[in-house]
Design an enzyme around this catalytic site. Sequence first.
Site, PDB file in Angstrom:
ATOM      1  CB  SER A   1      60.228  92.422 -18.980  1.00 43.95           C
ATOM      2  OG  SER A   1      61.080  92.570 -19.936  1.00 43.95           O
TER       3      SER A   1
ATOM      4  CG  HIS B   1      57.108  85.649 -33.712  1.00 46.51           C
ATOM      5  ND1 HIS B   1      56.661  86.996 -33.973  1.00 46.51           N
ATOM      6  CD2 HIS B   1      58.331  86.237 -32.778  1.00 46.51           C
ATOM      7  CE1 HIS B   1      57.159  88.072 -33.360  1.00 46.51           C
ATOM      8  NE2 HIS B   1      58.220  87.557 -32.657  1.00 46.51           N
TER       9      HIS B   1
ATOM     10  CB  CYS C   1      62.581  92.756 -14.171  1.00 39.41           C
ATOM     11  SG  CYS C   1      61.097  93.733 -13.999  1.00 39.41           S
TER      12      CYS C   1
END
EC number: 4.1.1.50
Length: 130
Positions: A64, A69, A84
């Site tokens: 995934s 940030h 996943c």
Amino acid sequence: MKVAVGVHIIADLYGVDARLISSSEAISPIMENAIQEGHLTKISSEYYQFRPMGASGIALLAESHLSFHTWPEYGLVTLDIYTCGDRSNADRAFDYIIKVLKPTSVDYRKMERGSQIKEDVRITDPQMML
């Protein structure tokens, strides 16, 4: 029976040393190492340097993604790790990031994604999807 397709860790890391998160040059190796520590499979990654400081990045994983940030002026890193694959891999990657960045506090959430899927509706014949 219901199954989940993945696990998603969402975290805000507070009180992080600004020197570790001011530049993409400083934080990108930490994220790359977290991917390795988590036994995750990187497909590609992209990092962006804000001016005068701060960085964002995303790694596309076979399982995934991992994204972050930074707000060095607040000592803040917002982090997503979604996989996943083996659920413990997300935990290992997260634990590594915490160990290296040493936040003074963490707001942490862990979600099972797709947890309302019923096992009996799974399509097992790929021809049925064409």
